[in-house]
Motif scaffolding. Sequence first.
Motif, PDB file in Angstrom:
ATOM      1  N   ARG A 153      -5.596 -11.770 -56.934  1.00  0.00           N
ATOM      2  CA  ARG A 153      -4.986 -10.356 -57.288  1.00  0.00           C
ATOM      3  C   ARG A 153      -4.965  -9.472 -56.161  1.00  0.00           C
ATOM      4  O   ARG A 153      -5.587  -8.071 -56.213  1.00  0.00           O
ATOM      5  N   THR A 154      -4.714  -9.734 -54.901  1.00  0.00           N
ATOM      6  CA  THR A 154      -4.663  -8.976 -53.854  1.00  0.00           C
ATOM      7  C   THR A 154      -3.218  -8.347 -53.725  1.00  0.00           C
ATOM      8  O   THR A 154      -2.051  -9.098 -53.620  1.00  0.00           O
ATOM      9  N   PRO A 155      -3.219  -6.915 -53.718  1.00  0.00           N
ATOM     10  CA  PRO A 155      -1.670  -6.550 -53.617  1.00  0.00           C
ATOM     11  C   PRO A 155      -1.110  -6.790 -52.310  1.00  0.00           C
ATOM     12  O   PRO A 155      -1.784  -6.882 -51.375  1.00  0.00           O
ATOM     13  N   PHE A 156       0.298  -6.914 -52.070  1.00  0.00           N
ATOM     14  CA  PHE A 156       0.938  -7.392 -51.151  1.00  0.00           C
ATOM     15  C   PHE A 156       2.421  -6.840 -51.046  1.00  0.00           C
ATOM     16  O   PHE A 156       2.889  -6.468 -51.953  1.00  0.00           O
ATOM     17  N   VAL A 157       2.992  -6.913 -49.932  1.00  0.00           N
ATOM     18  CA  VAL A 157       4.339  -6.485 -49.800  1.00  0.00           C
ATOM     19  C   VAL A 157       4.929  -7.811 -49.019  1.00  0.00           C
ATOM     20  O   VAL A 157       4.076  -8.571 -48.512  1.00  0.00           O
ATOM     21  N   ARG A 200       6.516   0.307 -39.879  1.00  0.00           N
ATOM     22  CA  ARG A 200       7.148   0.635 -41.205  1.00  0.00           C
ATOM     23  C   ARG A 200       6.758  -0.463 -42.199  1.00  0.00           C
ATOM     24  O   ARG A 200       6.579  -0.105 -43.349  1.00  0.00           O
ATOM     25  N   VAL A 201       6.435  -1.850 -41.856  1.00  0.00           N
ATOM     26  CA  VAL A 201       6.061  -2.745 -42.753  1.00  0.00           C
ATOM     27  C   VAL A 201       4.687  -2.467 -43.285  1.00  0.00           C
ATOM     28  O   VAL A 201       4.309  -2.392 -44.349  1.00  0.00           O
ATOM     29  N   LEU A 202       3.634  -1.823 -42.372  1.00  0.00           N
ATOM     30  CA  LEU A 202       2.355  -1.505 -42.738  1.00  0.00           C
ATOM     31  C   LEU A 202       2.372  -0.344 -43.652  1.00  0.00           C
ATOM     32  O   LEU A 202       1.614  -0.237 -44.481  1.00  0.00           O
ATOM     33  N   ILE A 203       3.195   0.813 -43.213  1.00  0.00           N
ATOM     34  CA  ILE A 203       3.274   1.833 -43.991  1.00  0.00           C
ATOM     35  C   ILE A 203       3.742   1.550 -45.363  1.00  0.00           C
ATOM     36  O   ILE A 203       3.398   2.004 -46.477  1.00  0.00           O
ATOM     37  N   THR A 204       4.715   0.758 -45.736  1.00  0.00           N
ATOM     38  CA  THR A 204       5.113   0.247 -46.868  1.00  0.00           C
ATOM     39  C   THR A 204       4.109  -0.423 -47.839  1.00  0.00           C
ATOM     40  O   THR A 204       3.987   0.062 -48.766  1.00  0.00           O
ATOM     41  N   LEU A 205       3.295  -0.980 -47.033  1.00  0.00           N
ATOM     42  CA  LEU A 205       2.223  -1.813 -47.727  1.00  0.00           C
ATOM     43  C   LEU A 205       1.282  -0.435 -48.040  1.00  0.00           C
ATOM     44  O   LEU A 205       0.633  -0.678 -49.357  1.00  0.00           O
ATOM     45  N   VAL A 206       0.968   0.311 -47.173  1.00  0.00           N
ATOM     46  CA  VAL A 206       0.108   1.433 -47.490  1.00  0.00           C
ATOM     47  C   VAL A 206       0.622   2.459 -48.476  1.00  0.00           C
ATOM     48  O   VAL A 206      -0.132   2.694 -49.597  1.00  0.00           O
ATOM     49  N   ASP A 207       1.887   2.600 -48.723  1.00  0.00           N
ATOM     50  CA  ASP A 207       2.440   3.533 -49.609  1.00  0.00           C
ATOM     51  C   ASP A 207       2.296   2.671 -50.933  1.00  0.00           C
ATOM     52  O   ASP A 207       2.013   3.160 -51.969  1.00  0.00           O
TER      53      ASP A 207
END
Length: 220
Positions: A153-157, A200-207
């Motif tokens: 149940r770990t959130p991911f992109v 951009r990938v990390l910020i997408t995950l953070v968002d």
Amino acid sequence: MDSAISDASTIADASAISDAPAQAPERTPLADAADTGLKIVIVGGFGVGKTTLVRSVSEIRPLNTEEYMTQAGVGVDETTGLAHKTTTTVAFDFGRISLNETKVLYLFGAPGQERFWFLWDRLFSGTLGAVVLVDTRRMSDSWYAIDRLEHHRTPFVVAVNRFDDDAAYFSLAEIRQSLALPEHIPLLDCDARVRSDGKRVLITLVDHLYKLALAQETTT
């Protein structure tokens, strides 16, 4: 340091990741005031670019556990489509990004070969979220990573690392369908070699984490 947290305001600070080129050869000291560590894991198949992504965004010289591939791995590690790969991660990669004086983002790149999958569950411990890197030439290698993250149940992109020699260009819609990704899970293109793409990938995950945290706050 504190374990990874889900406070929405803290998560949102990750958008402060600099666009400036990483200073990998330098030793950037950790601020004395740093007291909150946020852990993110980068997972995916063998040779997908996890080590490259950590290197491109880390503010310090990353810790890499790469070793040269030998004949001992023939028939054990699936190397189809990886003719030019000569090294492999045998434990994990580690990088760091200071978000501000108090908050630090720690990046862990997991090894991709099946024989190292037993390490993943330990790496997932205390993880705020994850990035699944995908190579469309070896799409099936991504399924295990997605399965384990869903299990924990770990959130991911999901980030598609576009390789120069990939002749078959699949659209994001086709990739989403192939991986059976629900619409709420972010999916984007990237070049793991480029710092701005890694950011951009990390910020997408953070968002994504920020939205999940806000949704949780409104339901409690």
